[in-house]
Design a protein around this motif. Structure first.
Motif, PDB file in Angstrom:
ATOM      1  N   HIS A 218      48.352  23.764  26.346  1.00 22.74           N
ATOM      2  CA  HIS A 218      49.459  23.287  25.519  1.00 22.74           C
ATOM      3  C   HIS A 218      49.309  23.531  24.018  1.00 22.74           C
ATOM      4  O   HIS A 218      50.221  23.208  23.257  1.00 22.74           O
ATOM      5  N   LEU A 219      48.184  24.118  23.600  1.00 22.55           N
ATOM      6  CA  LEU A 219      48.000  24.374  22.165  1.00 22.55           C
ATOM      7  C   LEU A 219      47.551  25.817  21.924  1.00 22.55           C
ATOM      8  O   LEU A 219      46.689  26.087  21.096  1.00 22.55           O
ATOM      9  N   LYS A 220      48.147  26.741  22.642  1.00 19.00           N
ATOM     10  CA  LYS A 220      47.821  28.154  22.471  1.00 19.00           C
ATOM     11  C   LYS A 220      48.152  28.607  21.048  1.00 19.00           C
ATOM     12  O   LYS A 220      49.208  28.281  20.506  1.00 19.00           O
ATOM     13  N   GLY A 221      47.217  29.329  20.450  1.00 18.26           N
ATOM     14  CA  GLY A 221      47.420  29.822  19.088  1.00 18.26           C
ATOM     15  C   GLY A 221      47.104  28.792  18.019  1.00 18.26           C
ATOM     16  O   GLY A 221      47.157  29.101  16.828  1.00 18.26           O
ATOM     17  N   ILE A 222      46.788  27.569  18.439  1.00 20.05           N
ATOM     18  CA  ILE A 222      46.493  26.489  17.483  1.00 20.05           C
ATOM     19  C   ILE A 222      45.006  26.147  17.498  1.00 20.05           C
ATOM     20  O   ILE A 222      44.397  25.932  16.444  1.00 20.05           O
ATOM     21  N   ILE A 223      44.402  26.090  18.698  1.00 23.07           N
ATOM     22  CA  ILE A 223      42.988  25.767  18.812  1.00 23.07           C
ATOM     23  C   ILE A 223      42.254  26.857  19.588  1.00 23.07           C
ATOM     24  O   ILE A 223      42.857  27.592  20.383  1.00 23.07           O
ATOM     25  N   GLU A 224      40.952  26.975  19.334  1.00 23.75           N
ATOM     26  CA  GLU A 224      40.112  27.945  20.036  1.00 23.75           C
ATOM     27  C   GLU A 224      39.466  27.345  21.277  1.00 23.75           C
ATOM     28  O   GLU A 224      38.891  28.087  22.081  1.00 23.75           O
ATOM     29  N   VAL A 225      39.534  26.046  21.410  1.00 23.47           N
ATOM     30  CA  VAL A 225      38.789  25.343  22.462  1.00 23.47           C
ATOM     31  C   VAL A 225      39.697  25.000  23.635  1.00 23.47           C
ATOM     32  O   VAL A 225      40.923  25.107  23.543  1.00 23.47           O
ATOM     33  N   GLU A 226      39.081  24.532  24.719  1.00 22.90           N
ATOM     34  CA  GLU A 226      39.833  24.234  25.938  1.00 22.90           C
ATOM     35  C   GLU A 226      40.508  22.874  25.879  1.00 22.90           C
ATOM     36  O   GLU A 226      39.978  21.938  25.266  1.00 22.90           O
ATOM     37  N   ASP A 227      41.683  22.783  26.514  1.00 24.21           N
ATOM     38  CA  ASP A 227      42.305  21.469  26.738  1.00 24.21           C
ATOM     39  C   ASP A 227      42.231  21.074  28.209  1.00 24.21           C
ATOM     40  O   ASP A 227      42.706  20.013  28.594  1.00 24.21           O
ATOM     41  N   MET A 228      41.607  21.942  29.038  1.00 20.53           N
ATOM     42  CA  MET A 228      41.406  21.643  30.454  1.00 20.53           C
ATOM     43  C   MET A 228      40.081  22.237  30.901  1.00 20.53           C
ATOM     44  O   MET A 228      39.753  23.379  30.579  1.00 20.53           O
ATOM     45  N   MET A 229      39.301  21.426  31.617  1.00 24.61           N
ATOM     46  CA  MET A 229      38.056  21.904  32.210  1.00 24.61           C
ATOM     47  C   MET A 229      37.957  21.378  33.630  1.00 24.61           C
ATOM     48  O   MET A 229      38.181  20.189  33.882  1.00 24.61           O
ATOM     49  N   GLU A 230      37.656  22.291  34.552  1.00 22.56           N
ATOM     50  CA  GLU A 230      37.476  21.914  35.956  1.00 22.56           C
ATOM     51  C   GLU A 230      36.148  22.483  36.429  1.00 22.56           C
ATOM     52  O   GLU A 230      35.812  23.629  36.109  1.00 22.56           O
ATOM     53  N   ALA A 231      35.387  21.669  37.145  1.00 23.41           N
ATOM     54  CA  ALA A 231      34.075  22.126  37.602  1.00 23.41           C
ATOM     55  C   ALA A 231      33.762  21.617  38.995  1.00 23.41           C
ATOM     56  O   ALA A 231      34.079  20.468  39.340  1.00 23.41           O
ATOM     57  N   TYR A 232      33.117  22.483  39.781  1.00 24.28           N
ATOM     58  CA  TYR A 232      32.549  22.119  41.080  1.00 24.28           C
ATOM     59  C   TYR A 232      31.044  22.066  40.872  1.00 24.28           C
ATOM     60  O   TYR A 232      30.425  23.057  40.456  1.00 24.28           O
ATOM     61  N   ILE A 233      30.461  20.920  41.126  1.00 20.67           N
ATOM     62  CA  ILE A 233      29.053  20.689  40.809  1.00 20.67           C
ATOM     63  C   ILE A 233      28.284  20.363  42.080  1.00 20.67           C
ATOM     64  O   ILE A 233      28.731  19.553  42.897  1.00 20.67           O
ATOM     65  N   GLN A 234      27.139  21.002  42.222  1.00 28.42           N
ATOM     66  CA  GLN A 234      26.248  20.679  43.332  1.00 28.42           C
ATOM     67  C   GLN A 234      25.022  19.954  42.778  1.00 28.42           C
ATOM     68  O   GLN A 234      24.401  20.414  41.817  1.00 28.42           O
ATOM     69  N   TYR A 235      24.737  18.821  43.388  1.00 31.09           N
ATOM     70  CA  TYR A 235      23.581  18.024  43.008  1.00 31.09           C
ATOM     71  C   TYR A 235      22.497  18.145  44.072  1.00 31.09           C
ATOM     72  O   TYR A 235      22.726  18.718  45.139  1.00 31.09           O
TER      73      TYR A 235
END
Length: 354
Positions: A218-235
């Motif tokens: 939602h902030l393309k061209g405004i910020i360099e960082v992510e506004d969404m992160m999704e991860a699959y983690i194995q412990y």
């Protein structure tokens, strides 16, 4: 690496503390310190003098615009670091090198190199480094931990974390540092959702693999960082974790941590832990043979959590008693390592083995 002595000197007299970085989170730290017996906020520092003056007037502290000058002029014992992310490690290293105690806001580091440097500085300093992972002190977290301690839910099989918050354009553009990879180090994960990642890892154990994707919706061209992160983690031991965080939502909702266990499901939300059977029916926790923590006063915005006061109190209690602080760099190493691995995976499009 040279290790510190096993014993830590007690602090018998009034503790002289300072805060560097006088934004919104510093207000919370100052209020927490004001409630502590035997602690005096003697000085505050910010490059924007008016922000430091605001806190100074309220608590009778001296104002500085240079950390170097404050460390040189003041006889300090503890430094609270509440600055933008890119300043955390160099400021902590400067204070630790002088033998001062340091209490640092998240994140502890923005890179593997920073983390290694911070660990070295903490390991060789006479001072103790404490990390502000205050959500470990939320009543819901304590309730879940108490249930786990008594074995009521059974073995943890998996878990998921969900963070849905809102950060608009102005949040980034008016800060002077947010939204930049160089100064913030990332977006929703490193700045907002690292606390939920920490809780997920606290209950699921040692992470061994991470596979992640990120986006800026939602902030393309405004910020360099992510506004969404999704991860699959194995412990370890086959435990699986799923993590999703966004700041592109329409409002700020309380984070949700869910744990799937042998005997029931646990949901940590709204400052409490609720237990459910596998048909979705809530279980009356009053029937369990344990006394669960009650809700405490929140310091800061309600969806942040309520743990700052207890986290800071525990830190200072350890200093006063000459004990090792409860949340140091060793206690959060799995969370930091996982956070950095998630970023590495998302940027490179490959699974990362920790």
């Amino acid at each position: 690496m040279i290790q510190k002595a096993a014993t830590v000197a007690k602090m018998e007299t009034e503790i002289r503390a300072a805060i560097v970085g006088c934004g919104s989170i510093a207000q919370v730290h100052a209020a927490c310190l004001d409630r502590q017996k035997g602690i005096k906020l003697t000085s505050v520092c910010d490059i924007r003098k008016e922000r430091a003056e605001e806190i100074a007037r309220r608590y009778g502290a001296k104002v500085y615009t240079s950390l170097e000058e404050m460390l040189r002029e003041e006889d300090l014992q503890v430094l609270h670091i509440c600055t933008p992310h890119y300043l955390h490690v160099p400021m902590a290293e400067a204070a630790l090198t002088k033998g001062m105690h340091v209490f640092m806001e998240k994140p502890p580091a923005m890179s593997y190199e920073e983390y290694a440097g911070l660990k070295e500085a903490a390991g060789t300093s006479k001072g103790q480094l404490g990390l502000c992972f205050q959500n470990r002190y939320n009543p819901g977290t304590l309730q879940a931990a108490e249930l786990m301690k008594h074995g009521i839910p059974g073995k943890v099989i998996g878990g998921r974390a969900l963070v849905s918050w809102s950060r608009n354009k102005e949040y980034y553009t008016e800060s002077g540092w947010r939204g930049s990879l160089k100064t913030e180090g990332g977006g929703v994960l490193i700045n907002q959702a690292v606390h939920s990642l920490d809780l997920l890892t606290l209950f699921l154990g040692k992470p061994v693999k991470a596979d992640a994707v990120m986006a800026n919706h939602h902030l393309k061209g405004i910020i360099e960082v992510e506004d969404m992160m999704e991860a699959y983690i194995q412990y370890e031991n086959g435990v699986k974790g799923c993590f999703y965080a966004t700041t592109a939502y329409c409002t700020n909702m309380p984070p949700i941590i869910e744990l799937h266990c042998e005997n029931m499901n646990l949901r940590i939300e709204e400052m409490r832990t609720a237990c459910f059977d596998f048909e979705g029916r809530e279980i009356d926790t009053g029937k369990f043979p344990v006394s669960l923590a009650k809700q405490k006063e929140s310091m800061g915005k309600s969806y942040w959590g309520a743990g700052h006061q207890d986290c800071i109190t525990d830190y200072y209690q350890a200093l006063k008693e000459g004990k090792k602080v409860p949340l140091g760099i060793e206690q959060i190493k799995d969370t930091v390592g996982l956070m950095l691995a998630i970023y590495e995976s998302a940027r490179n499009g490959k699974e990362v083995i920790l």
